[in-house]
Design a protein around this motif. Sequence first.
Motif, PDB file in Angstrom:
ATOM      1  N   ILE A 110       0.934  -1.254  -0.066  1.00 11.75           N
ATOM      2  CA  ILE A 110      -0.060   0.052   0.074  1.00 11.75           C
ATOM      3  C   ILE A 110       0.866   1.438  -0.045  1.00 11.75           C
ATOM      4  N   VAL A 111       0.631   2.364  -0.763  1.00  7.30           N
ATOM      5  CA  VAL A 111       1.264   3.428  -0.902  1.00  7.30           C
ATOM      6  C   VAL A 111       0.267   4.626  -0.806  1.00  7.30           C
ATOM      7  N   PRO A 112       0.904   6.023  -0.154  1.00  9.13           N
ATOM      8  CA  PRO A 112      -0.354   6.802   0.037  1.00  9.13           C
ATOM      9  C   PRO A 112      -0.647   7.393  -1.404  1.00  9.13           C
ATOM     10  N   VAL A 113      -1.654   8.178  -1.328  1.00 17.05           N
ATOM     11  CA  VAL A 113      -2.422   8.557  -2.526  1.00 17.05           C
ATOM     12  C   VAL A 113      -1.358   9.664  -3.266  1.00 17.05           C
ATOM     13  N   GLU A 114      -0.653  10.300  -2.585  1.00 17.59           N
ATOM     14  CA  GLU A 114       0.249  11.052  -3.367  1.00 17.59           C
ATOM     15  C   GLU A 114       1.507  10.262  -4.254  1.00 17.59           C
ATOM     16  N   GLU A 115       1.492   9.153  -3.812  1.00 18.81           N
ATOM     17  CA  GLU A 115       2.681   8.470  -4.627  1.00 18.81           C
ATOM     18  C   GLU A 115       2.330   7.687  -5.880  1.00 18.81           C
ATOM     19  N   THR A 116       3.061   7.367  -6.902  1.00 17.01           N
ATOM     20  CA  THR A 116       2.782   6.601  -7.912  1.00 17.01           C
ATOM     21  C   THR A 116       3.108   5.128  -7.704  1.00 17.01           C
ATOM     22  N   PRO A 117       2.071   4.434  -7.587  1.00 17.22           N
ATOM     23  CA  PRO A 117       2.538   2.945  -7.063  1.00 17.22           C
ATOM     24  C   PRO A 117       3.610   2.272  -7.995  1.00 17.22           C
ATOM     25  N   ALA A 118       4.716   1.962  -7.567  1.00 19.03           N
ATOM     26  CA  ALA A 118       5.585   0.809  -8.356  1.00 19.03           C
ATOM     27  C   ALA A 118       4.505  -0.378  -8.779  1.00 19.03           C
ATOM     28  N   PRO A 119       4.858  -1.158  -9.832  1.00 22.95           N
ATOM     29  CA  PRO A 119       4.079  -2.271  -9.918  1.00 22.95           C
ATOM     30  C   PRO A 119       4.045  -3.238  -8.723  1.00 22.95           C
ATOM     31  N   GLY A 120       2.763  -3.743  -8.516  1.00 30.32           N
ATOM     32  CA  GLY A 120       2.757  -4.572  -7.488  1.00 30.32           C
ATOM     33  C   GLY A 120       2.109  -3.864  -6.444  1.00 30.32           C
ATOM     34  N   ARG A 121       2.101  -2.553  -6.517  1.00 30.34           N
ATOM     35  CA  ARG A 121       1.648  -1.740  -5.337  1.00 30.34           C
ATOM     36  C   ARG A 121       0.331  -1.129  -5.746  1.00 30.34           C
ATOM     37  N   ILE A 122      -0.555  -0.703  -4.696  1.00 28.69           N
ATOM     38  CA  ILE A 122      -1.859   0.092  -5.027  1.00 28.69           C
ATOM     39  C   ILE A 122      -1.842   1.271  -4.076  1.00 28.69           C
ATOM     40  N   ARG A 123      -2.353   2.209  -4.319  1.00 25.83           N
ATOM     41  CA  ARG A 123      -2.764   3.251  -3.383  1.00 25.83           C
ATOM     42  C   ARG A 123      -3.682   2.919  -2.527  1.00 25.83           C
ATOM     43  N   ASP A 124      -3.493   3.595  -1.311  1.00 26.98           N
ATOM     44  CA  ASP A 124      -4.351   3.421  -0.037  1.00 26.98           C
ATOM     45  C   ASP A 124      -5.859   3.982  -0.313  1.00 26.98           C
ATOM     46  N   MET A 125      -6.812   2.932  -0.530  1.00 23.97           N
ATOM     47  CA  MET A 125      -8.279   3.341  -0.486  1.00 23.97           C
ATOM     48  C   MET A 125      -9.005   3.330   0.673  1.00 23.97           C
ATOM     49  N   ASN A 126      -8.446   2.358   1.390  1.00 23.51           N
ATOM     50  CA  ASN A 126      -9.247   2.191   2.730  1.00 23.51           C
ATOM     51  C   ASN A 126      -9.389   3.369   3.642  1.00 23.51           C
ATOM     52  N   SER A 127      -8.179   4.011   3.615  1.00 25.59           N
ATOM     53  CA  SER A 127      -8.134   5.086   4.751  1.00 25.59           C
ATOM     54  C   SER A 127      -9.184   6.054   4.228  1.00 25.59           C
ATOM     55  N   HIS A 128      -9.425   6.335   2.870  1.00 25.85           N
ATOM     56  CA  HIS A 128     -10.471   7.186   2.357  1.00 25.85           C
ATOM     57  C   HIS A 128     -12.028   6.925   2.583  1.00 25.85           C
ATOM     58  N   THR A 129     -12.050   5.619   2.081  1.00 25.64           N
ATOM     59  CA  THR A 129     -13.688   5.097   2.354  1.00 25.64           C
ATOM     60  C   THR A 129     -13.888   5.099   3.771  1.00 25.64           C
ATOM     61  N   LEU A 130     -13.155   4.563   4.530  1.00 28.24           N
ATOM     62  CA  LEU A 130     -13.061   4.606   6.016  1.00 28.24           C
ATOM     63  C   LEU A 130     -13.745   6.002   6.688  1.00 28.24           C
ATOM     64  N   ALA A 131     -12.592   6.882   6.203  1.00 21.03           N
ATOM     65  CA  ALA A 131     -12.896   8.341   6.627  1.00 21.03           C
ATOM     66  C   ALA A 131     -14.128   8.852   6.449  1.00 21.03           C
ATOM     67  N   GLY A 132     -14.811   8.608   5.052  1.00 22.86           N
ATOM     68  CA  GLY A 132     -16.012   8.986   4.550  1.00 22.86           C
ATOM     69  C   GLY A 132     -16.942   8.308   5.320  1.00 22.86           C
ATOM     70  N   LEU A 133     -16.936   7.064   5.756  1.00 21.35           N
ATOM     71  CA  LEU A 133     -18.016   6.427   6.229  1.00 21.35           C
ATOM     72  C   LEU A 133     -18.047   7.068   8.077  1.00 21.35           C
ATOM     73  N   ILE A 134     -16.884   7.379   8.275  1.00 22.70           N
ATOM     74  CA  ILE A 134     -16.711   7.755   9.773  1.00 22.70           C
ATOM     75  C   ILE A 134     -17.373   9.027   9.903  1.00 22.70           C
TER      76      ILE A 134
END
Lengths: 409, 409
Positions: B193-217
Amino acid sequence: MNHFFKVKTLEDVMGMVGRFSAMPTETVTLPQASGRILGQDIVAHQDLPGFRRSTMDGYAVQSAATFGASEANPAWLKVAGTIAMGETPCFSLTSDEAAPISTGGMLPDGADSVVMVEHTEAVDAATVEIYKSVAPLQHVVDSAEDYRQGQEILKAGTRIRPQESGVLAALGKTHVTVFKQTTVAIISTGDEIVPVEETPAPGRIRDMNSHTLAGLISEAGAIPLQLGIVKDNRDDLFDACSRAVAMADMVLISGGSSVGMRDFTVEVLSDLVDTELLVHGISISPGKPTILARSGNKPVWGLPGHVVSAMVVFKVVVLPFLRKRMGENAWASPGALLPAILTRNVASAQGRTDFIRVAIQEKEGHLYAAPVLGKSGLIRTMVMAQGLVEIGENVEGLDKGAVVNVRCM
Amino acid sequence: MNHFFKVKTLEDVMGMVGRFSAMPTETVTLPQASGRILGQDIVAHQDLPGFRRSTMDGYAVQSAATFGASEANPAWLKVAGTIAMGETPCFSLTSDEAAPISTGGMLPDGADSVVMVEHTEAVDAATVEIYKSVAPLQHVVDSAEDYRQGQEILKAGTRIRPQESGVLAALGKTHVTVFKQTTVAIISTGDEIVPVEETPAPGRIRDMNSHTLAGLISEAGAIPLQLGIVKDNRDDLFDACSRAVAMADMVLISGGSSVGMRDFTVEVLSDLVDTELLVHGISISPGKPTILARSGNKPVWGLPGHVVSAMVVFKVVVLPFLRKRMGENAWASPGALLPAILTRNVASAQGRTDFIRVAIQEKEGHLYAAPVLGKSGLIRTMVMAQGLVEIGENVEGLDKGAVVNVRCM
């Protein structure tokens, strides 16, 4: 002023939403965009997730190597290199190989599927037995399976729910263009109204409408500006309205339910900058003495003074205009309408649209809507209610047992 | 650590809500209290509106003086003094008198009703004709008709909607005791998992859960604290969790869907201050690998890493715990459940509760729930969905055409 200004139907009034345009847009950070209205179309500039990803713990394989595998007749595969989470495997997989992989890991070149760990047995460090066949892409999210590069993902005018925040995060949108937050000024009028902090003398009451309307505006995602109470005085009201129009994107004036005060409000609204009187009376109940003027691109409302009437008019008339200004595509949607069974007969006058307050009750798995009766000056009736039921202008009433659609509140 | 920790049913888990107590209370201003949870019972310390008030423009009268009045046989009454808005009339009304009054005005002593101005004609300055009889208290809100002094108005644990703000305003509550806002810390885990502001290298993805969960909270009315991403490392995770428990009222750790990571999270949670492992696996889908520990009075959750699973677990499992902590009485309520017609058959495994994503479609006045199929790693399926449908653990599946209750989102 034209005393014979014709009362408009709810439909007529809704037809005027198009006269107002949306707010300008601004760019905010992704966390700030949560709950706001998207001001740009979003197109995927990359595939998502962007690589072939395991959804299970197990072994990456070429699916063909597992065809026919069973407990009785396992496939024997050589263990290729290990796949570290977040890394690109530094090897390709051949048809007689398997590579241990964790949920979320990247499949190596050559692999098209994952066998769940439960269906394998490591014989030794170099060999694994596979007990179950897998199909191509089984237990895998393919590189463009979530979104494909170039695909339209979200349209401007969409409300950013938690899942939309998620997809924006996945695409690396640290900043998002959204419609600016709409500010709504609230003016309470009436010589009998005193601020909440005062003890009203006999004949006076505290200002409820500023607070109920502020709550409704916040619920809608806009920003309420409480401008306080203005006495029944033309010059004071004109000054307050002019100030409100200058500072806010929409104005609500509540009070003035007497005919004199209504005429007075119409006069003031007719004297504002670049103004046009659009509505003077709507054939709804409660809420008939509602006034709408346009000052530039800003809707200026004269709402009834009765606390229930002002809330109902906000929910059924003002809110679509507010949503349109906020940039929301779904401005006409009343939100979720909950079907419920009416608990008693309700009469309704033809030629006007009635909104009755209902309490929602659950009994033996069924939802019932119990009309809350009472004058529109009684806040108690709104505290007891969980929703509104609309009775169309051509309907004489609703019978006990009818299924009605409740607009929750 | 007990590897044979038994998977719990949804019902078992809900039974644990009572182990956590509500936040302490605080006193805030009335505008700040909007949308918050009331922390005190509210009793009327005065009658509301507090005086006999006109709901119409017209004439205040003693109703008996109008009995039998008609167009053909009007009642003649003497015009008593004028009633100014917001003032106590300085006279009493006798049975042969009427006093002009505006909507919202205070009736003079002796008057018990109001004749609408449409049913009157001023003969001269001293005399008015009444064409219609009125009943006692007609067109009037009586002094204690909204609330009577001493009456219980609101209970602690009530969410303050706009109408509750209104009644608090009417009672002069400039300050209100509410439950403190609940803070929820979010930790994302995973080497991929990489932060949203980073371009993920192959094999990595940006952090979605921090944002979906923050919205739900935020949607729930609590305050999200995004603590960022922690690598798959026991010490780092322990430090992050300890910090989160110290600073927030609830903690969500998302990620670690691999068995190894789950064991790891359980170990860390078992080492926290004053801790107890309550749940290790729930018989729901998606969301089985959910962990719940109690650290003091704070729920600490290990949520699945798949973005859909984490959102579903939040909605159906975490939210009631959050509402309980927030002080809300209605913590068990899933909110409005919208009935809709299922558009296709859906299979379900017995022995677990399934939650399927559905898109809501309206056709010819009927609402349809169209299952959105797709793996729980695909955020697209949540963007396309407007709700969740629960399939009970003893149900094998649902048939096309069945009416299902949709939990909106």
